[in-house]
Design a protein around this motif. Sequence first.
Motif, short mmCIF file in Angstrom:
data_model
loop_
_atom_site.label_atom_id
_atom_site.label_comp_id
_atom_site.label_asym_id
_atom_site.label_seq_id
_atom_site.Cartn_x
_atom_site.Cartn_y
_atom_site.Cartn_z
N MET A 1 10.03 73.42 -45.52
CA MET A 1 9.87 72.59 -46.87
C MET A 1 10.76 73.62 -47.60
O MET A 1 11.72 73.07 -48.57
CB MET A 1 8.42 72.92 -47.25
N HIS A 2 10.92 74.89 -47.65
CA HIS A 2 11.66 75.44 -48.50
C HIS A 2 13.08 75.30 -48.29
O HIS A 2 14.01 75.24 -49.16
CB HIS A 2 10.99 77.19 -48.48
N PHE A 3 13.61 75.42 -46.91
CA PHE A 3 14.93 74.93 -46.74
C PHE A 3 15.27 73.52 -46.97
O PHE A 3 16.19 73.54 -47.76
CB PHE A 3 14.85 75.05 -45.09
N HIS A 4 14.29 72.62 -46.82
CA HIS A 4 14.70 71.24 -47.28
C HIS A 4 14.83 71.02 -48.79
O HIS A 4 15.68 70.32 -49.07
CB HIS A 4 13.93 70.19 -46.57
N ASP A 5 14.07 71.68 -49.32
CA ASP A 5 13.88 71.73 -50.85
C ASP A 5 15.10 72.42 -51.24
O ASP A 5 15.93 71.81 -52.27
CB ASP A 5 12.73 72.44 -51.43
N CYS A 6 15.67 73.66 -50.95
CA CYS A 6 16.73 74.21 -51.47
C CYS A 6 18.08 73.34 -51.31
O CYS A 6 19.04 73.65 -51.97
CB CYS A 6 16.83 75.48 -50.83
N PHE A 7 18.22 72.63 -49.90
CA PHE A 7 19.40 71.95 -49.76
C PHE A 7 19.58 70.69 -50.48
O PHE A 7 20.85 70.41 -50.45
CB PHE A 7 19.52 71.78 -48.30
N VAL A 8 18.65 70.12 -51.37
CA VAL A 8 18.89 68.96 -52.15
C VAL A 8 18.67 69.51 -53.35
O VAL A 8 17.54 69.77 -53.83
CB VAL A 8 17.68 67.84 -51.49
N MET A 9 19.72 69.69 -54.36
CA MET A 9 19.85 69.67 -55.57
C MET A 9 19.09 71.12 -56.09
O MET A 9 18.58 71.37 -57.11
CB MET A 9 19.06 68.72 -56.31
N GLY A 10 19.44 71.99 -55.24
CA GLY A 10 18.71 73.50 -55.19
C GLY A 10 17.35 73.60 -54.95
O GLY A 10 16.64 72.72 -55.11
N CYS A 11 16.76 74.89 -55.26
CA CYS A 11 15.60 75.25 -55.02
C CYS A 11 14.83 74.90 -56.21
O CYS A 11 14.39 75.76 -57.10
CB CYS A 11 15.40 76.68 -54.53
#
Length: 331
Positions: free
Chosen positions: A65-75
């Motif tokens: 979840m952390h990875f996917h959040d950060c890769f889309v418009m930042g964390c």
Amino acid sequence: MIKIGWLPFVGFIISSLLTSSIPTLAQLQLGFYSKSCPKAEKIVQNFVNKHIHNAPSLAATLIRMHFHDCFVMGCDASLLLNSTSEGDDVEKKSIPNLSIRGFNFIDRVKSLLEAECPGVVSCADIIALVARDAIVATGGPSWRVPTGRRDGSISRKSRALKDIPAPSDNFMKLKTSFANKGLNIKDLVLLSGAHTIGIAQCSAFAKARLFNFSGVPGEVDPSMDSEYAANLKANKCRSPNDTTIVEMDPGSRKTFDLSYYSLLLKRRGLFVSDQALTTNPTSLAIINQLLRGSVGNFFREFGLSMERMGRIEVKTGTEGEVRKHCARVNS
């Protein structure tokens, strides 16, 4: 995310200092809530330690979840947003995120923090802290989590599909995806190591690798070890769309270790994107270097890459907001 070592990252930092991103790098800091909400990080840690053992497999999806959040418009916790009444297509509805669990876990942590310090701790920081604490609580590495992230207000399904690396990506696509986020090949190899505790459904890879490679019915991906492929087809993925769960690190899935990399050298990477790490001389050298070292060294290196990932395009200062509820923007 080309040389092994820190030179590419140093260059990235130097160039960042010459751009408008310097406030972002400066404003994330360890202990950001030490005065505004002194118990914040302890509240997160205590909740994780109390509940993660009831569902230890959740640690893998929380770091994802952390990875996917950060890769889309930042964390910025945009992954947590629900569709509005107008029917926006949000990130969590995108194909790469349909199997992510743990949203309720984040909401429960948020409720505790709102009770302690209303409107202070961002959902973006909660994701980052929970991911680290869940991995530590299940025997994995720790890393520093500077805080001070703010929450975004925009979430787009199409951006998630575009920005999140796909399990079918070859090495060049992976390298480009990571480089677009300021991460290098070493970060790519290290962050992929989180698959040591990962699982996947057959439907995520079986059609392309076990049943229809290159569009040929019945063809198996020749880059996959034949014995491994035969075992998967016989015992796990009996059809291309089977929803059976497969361990990404068979025999060692519950242990955060180097076994994932050993399997790659045996051509037993589950995804094309896993096995792709052995197709480039630089990434292959990094894998061999990790395997020659200790688990402790892997933990340290993994932690450094996680900290760098946690800084991707963060919103700080007056950017964004601190959501009262993680699933919706403030009214």
